[in-house]
Write a protein that holds these residues in place. Structure first.
Motif, PDB file in Angstrom:
ATOM      1  N   ARG A 130       0.847  -1.203   0.000  1.00  0.00           N
ATOM      2  CA  ARG A 130       0.000   0.000   0.000  1.00  0.00           C
ATOM      3  C   ARG A 130       0.881   1.251   0.000  1.00  0.00           C
ATOM      4  N   GLU A 131       1.964   1.175   0.781  1.00  0.00           N
ATOM      5  CA  GLU A 131       2.861   2.340   0.869  1.00  0.00           C
ATOM      6  C   GLU A 131       3.497   2.629  -0.483  1.00  0.00           C
ATOM      7  N   ARG A 132       3.881   1.573  -1.182  1.00  0.00           N
ATOM      8  CA  ARG A 132       4.516   1.770  -2.488  1.00  0.00           C
ATOM      9  C   ARG A 132       3.501   2.314  -3.495  1.00  0.00           C
ATOM     10  N   LEU A 133       2.292   1.831  -3.417  1.00  0.00           N
ATOM     11  CA  LEU A 133       1.245   2.296  -4.334  1.00  0.00           C
ATOM     12  C   LEU A 133       0.930   3.766  -4.064  1.00  0.00           C
ATOM     13  N   GLU A 134       0.987   4.112  -2.814  1.00  0.00           N
ATOM     14  CA  GLU A 134       0.791   5.538  -2.458  1.00  0.00           C
ATOM     15  C   GLU A 134       1.951   6.355  -2.971  1.00  0.00           C
ATOM     16  N   TRP A 135       3.133   5.832  -2.870  1.00  0.00           N
ATOM     17  CA  TRP A 135       4.349   6.531  -3.313  1.00  0.00           C
ATOM     18  C   TRP A 135       4.274   6.891  -4.790  1.00  0.00           C
ATOM     19  N   VAL A 136       3.678   5.958  -5.597  1.00  0.00           N
ATOM     20  CA  VAL A 136       3.537   6.250  -7.028  1.00  0.00           C
ATOM     21  C   VAL A 136       2.249   7.018  -7.321  1.00  0.00           C
ATOM     22  N   GLY A 137       1.474   7.317  -6.284  1.00  0.00           N
ATOM     23  CA  GLY A 137       0.299   8.173  -6.454  1.00  0.00           C
ATOM     24  C   GLY A 137      -0.938   7.441  -6.963  1.00  0.00           C
ATOM     25  N   LEU A 138      -1.064   6.130  -6.681  1.00  0.00           N
ATOM     26  CA  LEU A 138      -2.254   5.415  -7.163  1.00  0.00           C
ATOM     27  C   LEU A 138      -2.944   4.626  -6.049  1.00  0.00           C
ATOM     28  N   PRO A 139      -3.137   5.188  -4.873  1.00  0.00           N
ATOM     29  CA  PRO A 139      -3.756   4.394  -3.805  1.00  0.00           C
ATOM     30  C   PRO A 139      -5.193   4.002  -4.145  1.00  0.00           C
ATOM     31  N   GLU A 140      -5.878   4.847  -4.940  1.00  0.00           N
ATOM     32  CA  GLU A 140      -7.284   4.576  -5.246  1.00  0.00           C
ATOM     33  C   GLU A 140      -7.439   3.445  -6.273  1.00  0.00           C
ATOM     34  N   LYS A 141      -6.360   3.077  -6.901  1.00  0.00           N
ATOM     35  CA  LYS A 141      -6.419   2.027  -7.934  1.00  0.00           C
ATOM     36  C   LYS A 141      -5.999   0.653  -7.399  1.00  0.00           C
ATOM     37  N   ALA A 142      -5.937   0.532  -6.083  1.00  0.00           N
ATOM     38  CA  ALA A 142      -5.422  -0.701  -5.480  1.00  0.00           C
ATOM     39  C   ALA A 142      -6.167  -1.948  -5.955  1.00  0.00           C
ATOM     40  N   GLU A 143      -7.489  -1.848  -6.047  1.00  0.00           N
ATOM     41  CA  GLU A 143      -8.275  -3.050  -6.384  1.00  0.00           C
ATOM     42  C   GLU A 143      -8.547  -3.185  -7.873  1.00  0.00           C
ATOM     43  N   SER A 144      -7.949  -2.313  -8.682  1.00  0.00           N
ATOM     44  CA  SER A 144      -8.198  -2.392 -10.123  1.00  0.00           C
ATOM     45  C   SER A 144      -7.341  -3.471 -10.754  1.00  0.00           C
ATOM     46  N   LEU A 145      -7.910  -4.105 -11.783  1.00  0.00           N
ATOM     47  CA  LEU A 145      -7.131  -5.070 -12.558  1.00  0.00           C
ATOM     48  C   LEU A 145      -6.372  -4.301 -13.641  1.00  0.00           C
ATOM     49  N   PRO A 146      -5.291  -4.868 -14.144  1.00  0.00           N
ATOM     50  CA  PRO A 146      -4.472  -4.158 -15.137  1.00  0.00           C
ATOM     51  C   PRO A 146      -5.263  -3.640 -16.339  1.00  0.00           C
ATOM     52  N   TRP A 147      -6.246  -4.444 -16.814  1.00  0.00           N
ATOM     53  CA  TRP A 147      -6.969  -3.993 -18.003  1.00  0.00           C
ATOM     54  C   TRP A 147      -7.836  -2.767 -17.717  1.00  0.00           C
ATOM     55  N   GLN A 148      -8.008  -2.472 -16.419  1.00  0.00           N
ATOM     56  CA  GLN A 148      -8.806  -1.293 -16.051  1.00  0.00           C
ATOM     57  C   GLN A 148      -7.946  -0.033 -15.893  1.00  0.00           C
ATOM     58  N   LEU A 149      -6.624  -0.187 -16.112  1.00  0.00           N
ATOM     59  CA  LEU A 149      -5.711   0.946 -15.935  1.00  0.00           C
ATOM     60  C   LEU A 149      -5.207   1.432 -17.286  1.00  0.00           C
ATOM     61  N   SER A 150      -4.805   2.714 -17.319  1.00  0.00           N
ATOM     62  CA  SER A 150      -4.182   3.241 -18.528  1.00  0.00           C
ATOM     63  C   SER A 150      -2.744   2.752 -18.583  1.00  0.00           C
ATOM     64  N   GLY A 151      -2.072   2.994 -19.711  1.00  0.00           N
ATOM     65  CA  GLY A 151      -0.679   2.575 -19.858  1.00  0.00           C
ATOM     66  C   GLY A 151       0.212   3.215 -18.802  1.00  0.00           C
TER      67      GLY A 151
END
Lengths: 230, 821
Positions: A130-151
């Motif tokens: 979670r800390e690393r995901l926050e570090w890259v600025g995407l805490p809200e995308k934690a439960e998203s699957l890759p196909w739901q994310l932009s490049g």
């Protein structure tokens, strides 16, 4: 075996000495290369396709052995190490970022980031992820699957994954090759921060001028040899 | 378009490039086809030939006259006096014992003339190594006779010995009786006229039939048994069908870019369809050819087992050699190839739909056949309903076709439910999967759900094989339990006697008349119940008519009747035209209590009222039992064929048995203690299902091959992903654990689905198929402990099927795969 801490004394994270790599069929990918990757420094490898950048990255990332010469990764000569030892070296000391993101499509963003920690049997893996995901600025995308994310978002998750175990070395192969300019800029800033904040020795293989621009050292390669170092 | 280069490049080359998976697929098809061929060939050989051996002796016979209880010899005089150009041959046909008490079929005919001579079939002569001039001893009842072999008949399909009719009657002590009359119509004589003339000469109740009728009777008796075996043999092929579907589906996924390139270069949809159907057809053809060869070998191993079952349960026959027959081989070949092509239709059509733009994609997209969960569940519901509806119908042409249809619908329902079952089961196990160290459980569960279409096919294939094992296991155990309870209730006598020699179905060799008196006079004997049985035809089907002392039956374990009080029913039999019938007889002939059966006993057709219907598992042919007093009215002087001895209370039954053995040493009888008879009955029962277990084992092997094949395909498809995980720090042990966890999950899911499907199929087997095939009621007794153990073992085997794919995955190097696009 391998220390989990990035020791400030270990300024040379990777030491490459006169390394050659010849593949089956006689293809000479590297014909005598020497360089050093230092902690906190970004080294860009530039050159056309087939100049040996990816091969050199694989060797620095302990994914392969040189045909001759010596490579020291985090103080350990890789030649002579068994598969398990190499694997452990990667698990504890090296993070990877790929051109095509290479996220596991069946895992969510947070699970992708957590994966290296699970493989290492680390405690509190989810918290760290979670800390690393926050570090890259995407805490809200934690439960998203890759196909739901932009490049760009996928590459940021990949960076978070690469930094999950606080590696001494970060290997990035064309990290912005598949991104638009804006996303690429965000990714490059994260890589720069990784070098500064995590003290990682960063090696980037790239065609991109923007990526070359953030590097502290630019190494031009041609036909398996280093042409110039800036 | 030139087809051959396309076939070489796009069908043969991919198959050669993946020898392990191609080999596994071929092996699975070969096994499936081999089982079908083996059951067919072994069944033919085990049953032996039903062509009348008499044809060898007398020439082509036009008619055969038979009668329940035998033919009065005096009828011959009437027949030979008929003004027709025909020969009438009186014939005895009975089983006697020869060397080592082995049974052999003996004919007594009028053309041998020499009372000391015998003609032996080549098949029998080979078995005993007899030559012309050898002396042969035959035993029957209390008599022995010697014959010198005059010649060897070239008949290699049947085992028989022929002697003159007079010594045959002497040996059997059946003076004045013959078994049938062979009629040969003369040249230029009108056969119909001969038949009409004979009808006028023979007593009422005598039957005139063509020689083929007996063969047809025998074939009909075995039809249900052979059909059931045949259906079981096709299960392996069905499981193999799932495997082929998966193989072609994987091939399509992995070659999407190649297909896109071909489409871009101008190959039409039909061309693409032909490539993948061609791949399936090639696998089917090669696998089927291998299967036929393998089946021929397997048939030799199976023939003895099937033969023992046929002889124990259905009718007495001598097994022949396993002969390769083109028709079953061609049918199996066609079935194997057709199954392969049909299974490949859906993925081949998917391949034909790949657009040319697929070639432009740099990144190989993981394409999954879309799973229409809602639609599939709706269809599953329909299939379940159909299964229930089919189960309500009766047999068609004597075969439980509706039962088979119900089973097929149940399997279809399981296949349709499988995707929803897999995804919801893995979802509910997610907490547990996260606990598997090194992220193995997490990745394994997600991977299986991500490839849901393929995972569900593997699970369904394995579940079908498991369901077959479970359903037959429940049916056999329930049946055994039912039979065991029945044996405990019915076998109440202490000692049982019958004529020596191997017992055969439908055969009732007589016991010498003196034996009854000797037994009754033996100290320690309380009561003696003699039973006389003979085969007879009722409504064109073979059954058994028997006479017993119903008073003794009442005192010592009366049978259990479907309805009514045993005491009242049995007391209503003596001296009256009333009978009791077994449940199989009642079901076969749609008989109810109170119905009237017209059965010919000797020259008279008697109307018998059915007093009651009882549960019986001694013969699926069906039994009609009258009291001895009734039998004597119409067929006096009938010998006992079985004797039951009740020892006085407090007397040692073994001592009485030893005493009887010594008193009866000169008579050809065999004695069995109650316990030994029960054990022997259960041994016969267990032997009956030996073939079934073998078929199930093969179906499971096919399913395991399919599981290994599919896991390997999943690994190959995820090379890049596995390389990435290696990059991230997974060692070979963790990769192996990941793949083995997938195998374990597949095994667990298949076991769950298989248990549900298997239980449903067991109900179909017990209450529909078995009842319609054989007429028995089986009580439901599921062996819970055994089922749990079997499921656990199967789960272990499934995990073991993952060993090779796991090792393969562990050998993948990160450098090779992590940078793949």
């Amino acid at each position: 075996m391998f220390s989990g801490e990035n020791s400030p004394e270990l300024t040379v994270a990777v030491n490459v000495q006169d390394v050659r790599k010849t593949y089956e069929g006689g293809v000479e990918a590297l014909r005598g290369v020497s360089l050093q990757l230092r902690a906190g420094e970004i080294t860009a490898l530039l050159g056309r396709s087939g100049c040996g950048k990816t091969t050199l990255l694989n060797l620095c990332g302990a994914m392969d052995f040189p045909t001759s010469g010596v490579i020291q990764v985090a103080g350990h000569v890789t030649t002579g190490l068994g598969d398990r030892q190499l694997t452990r070296l990667r698990r504890e000391k090296i993070g990877f970022v790929f051109q095509f993101f290479q996220l596991l499509p069946t895992l969510t963003a947070i699970e992708n980031v957590e994966l290296p920690l699970l493989l290492a049997g680390a405690r509190n893996s989810m918290q760290t992820a979670r800390e690393r995901l926050e570090w890259v600025g995407l805490p809200e995308k934690a439960e998203s699957l890759p196909w739901q994310l932009s490049g760009g978002q996928m590459q940021r998750v990949a960076i978070a994954r690469a930094l999950a175990h606080t590696p001494a070395i970060l290997i990035a192969d064309e990290p912005t090759g598949n991104l638009d300019t804006a996303s690429g800029e965000v990714v490059l800033q994260l890589i720069r921060r990784a070098a500064r904040e995590f003290g990682a020795a960063v090696a980037i293989a790239t065609h991109s001028a923007e990526a070359a621009a953030i590097a502290d050292i630019r190494i031009r390669m041609r036909d398996g040899l280093i042409e110039s170092i800036e | 378009m030139r087809l051959l280069p396309l076939v070489r490049q796009f069908v043969l080359r991919p198959l050669r490039a993946d020898p392990t998976r191609t080999g596994l697929t071929l092996l699975a098809i070969a096994l499936g086809v081999a089982v079908v061929v083996a059951i067919d060939l072994a069944g033919d050989a085990a049953v032996g030939s039903f062509q009348s051996s008499v044809t060898s002796l007398l020439g082509p016979v036009d008619f055969e006259i038979t009668a329940n209880g035998g033919i009065d010899e005096n009828v011959m005089a009437k027949l030979t006096a008929l003004p027709v150009n025909a020969k009438f041959g009186a014939t005895i046909e009975q089983r006697v014992a020869t060397r080592g008490n082995l049974p052999v079929l003996m004919f007594g005919i009028e053309t041998i003339l020499d009372p000391t001579a015998a003609v032996v079939s080549r098949d029998l002569a080979t078995r005993f190594n007899w030559k012309p001039g050898d002396v042969v001893r035959l035993h029957a009842a209390a008599r022995t006779a010697e014959f010198r072999i005059r010649s060897i008949d070239p008949d290699e399909k049947n085992e028989w010995i022929a002697v003159d009719i007079a010594p045959a009657q002497q040996l059997l002590e059946s003076y004045g009786h013959i078994d049938h009359v062979e009629v040969i119509v003369g040249a230029n004589e009108n056969a119909n006229a001969v038949e009409r003339a004979m009808q006028g000469a023979i007593p009422f109740g005598y039957d005139i039939s063509t020689p083929g009728a007996r063969a047809e009777d025998s074939q009909r008796m075995l039809r249900a048994f052979r059909t059931n075996l045949g259906v079981l043999s096709y299960i392996s092929l069905l499981v193999g069908a799932f495997l082929i579907y998966n193989t072609i589906a994987v091939s399509v996924v992995r070659r999407r870019v190649e297909i896109g390139i071909l489409r871009g270069l101008g190959v039409g949809r039909r061309g693409i369809l032909a490539i993948f159907l061609g791949e399936a057809a090639l696998l089917g053809i090669v696998g089927s050819l291998a299967g036929i060869a393998l089946g021929r070998i397997m048939a030799s191993a199976l023939v003895d087992t099937i033969s023992r079952t046929v002889n124990s349960i259905f009718l007495t026959s001598s097994p022949g050699k396993v002969a390769f027959a083109w028709l079953p081989a061609l049918l199996a070949f066609a079935a194997g190839t057709a199954v392969a092509v049909i299974s490949a239709l859906i993925p081949a059509r998917e391949a034909a739909g790949v657009p040319p733009a697929e070639a432009m994609r740099r990144e190989a997209r993981q394409h999954e056949a879309r799973v229409h969960a809602g639609r599939d569940l709706a269809f599953a519901g329909v299939a379940c309903l159909l299964a229930i509806v089919f189960g309500q119908f009766g047999p068609v042409g004597g075969r439980p076709l509706t039962g088979y249809a119900a089973a097929l619908c149940a399997v279809a329902a399981a296949a349709l439910i499988s995707p929803a079952f897999v995804s919801s089961a893995i979802h509910s196990l997610r907490g547990l999967l996260r606990r598997v160290p090194g992220a193995a459980g997490l990745i394994a569960g997600r991977s299986l759900v991500a490839s849901l279409a393929r995972t569900s096919v593997v699970v369904t294939a394995l579940a079908t094989a498991i369901a077959m094992t479970i359903s037959v296991g429940i049916m056999v155990t329930s049946f055994r339990e039912t039979v065991q309870i029945w044996l405990e209730n019915r076998l109440q006598a202490d000692i049982y006697l019958r004529a020596a020699g191997q017992p055969g179905a439908g055969v009732f060799p007589p016991i010498a008349p003196q034996v009854y008196g000797i037994v009754a006079a033996t100290p320690g004997v309380d009561e003696v119940d003699a039973f006389h049985g003979f085969s007879f035809r009722y409504e064109g089907q073979q059954s058994t008519f028997g006479a017993s002392n119903t008073a003794i039956m009442l005192r010592h374990g009366p049978p259990k009747f479907l309805s009514g009080d045993a005491d009242t029913i049995l007391r209503s039999l003596p001296n009256r035209n009333r009978v009791i019938v077994t449940e199989p007889f009642a079901n076969k002939h749609h008989v109810r209590t109170g119905d009237v059966l017209r059965i010919a006993l000797g020259p008279t057709q008697i109307p018998f009222t059915v007093a009651g219907i009882y549960y019986d598992y001694s013969s699926h042919r069906g039994l009609v039992i009258a009291d001895w007093s009734t039998m004597r009215k119409y067929l006096p002087d009938q010998p006992a064929t079985d004797i039951a001895v009740y020892v006085r209370k407090g007397v040692n039954a073994n001592r009485v048995r030893y005493d009887l053995e010594s008193r009866l040493a000169d008579y050809d009888v065999s004695l069995a203690a109650n316990e030994a008879l029960r054990t022997s009955a259960l041994t016969v029962f267990d032997r009956t299902f030996a073939v079934t277990w073998a078929l199930e084992a093969i179906a499971l092997v096919v399913a395991m091959l399919g599981t290994a094949n599919s896991l390997l395909a999943l690994v190959l498809d995820r090379r890049r992903e596995i390389g990435l995980i290696r990059c991230l720090g997974a060692d070979d042990g963790q990769i192996r654990r990941m793949v083995l966890t997938e195998a374990a999950l597949i095994g667990l899911l298949a076991a769950g689905l298989g248990l549900i499907l298997g239980t449903a199929l067991s109900l179909d087997l017990i209450y529909v198929i078995n009842r319609q095939s054989f007429g028995w009621t089986i009580q439901f007794h599921p062996p819970l402990g055994l089922l749990a153990a079997a499921l656990f073992l199967l789960w272990i085997f499934t995990v073991a099927a993952g060993i090779y794919p796991a090792r393969f995955a562990a050998r993948l190097q990160p450098a090779e795969t992590a940078h793949e696009e």
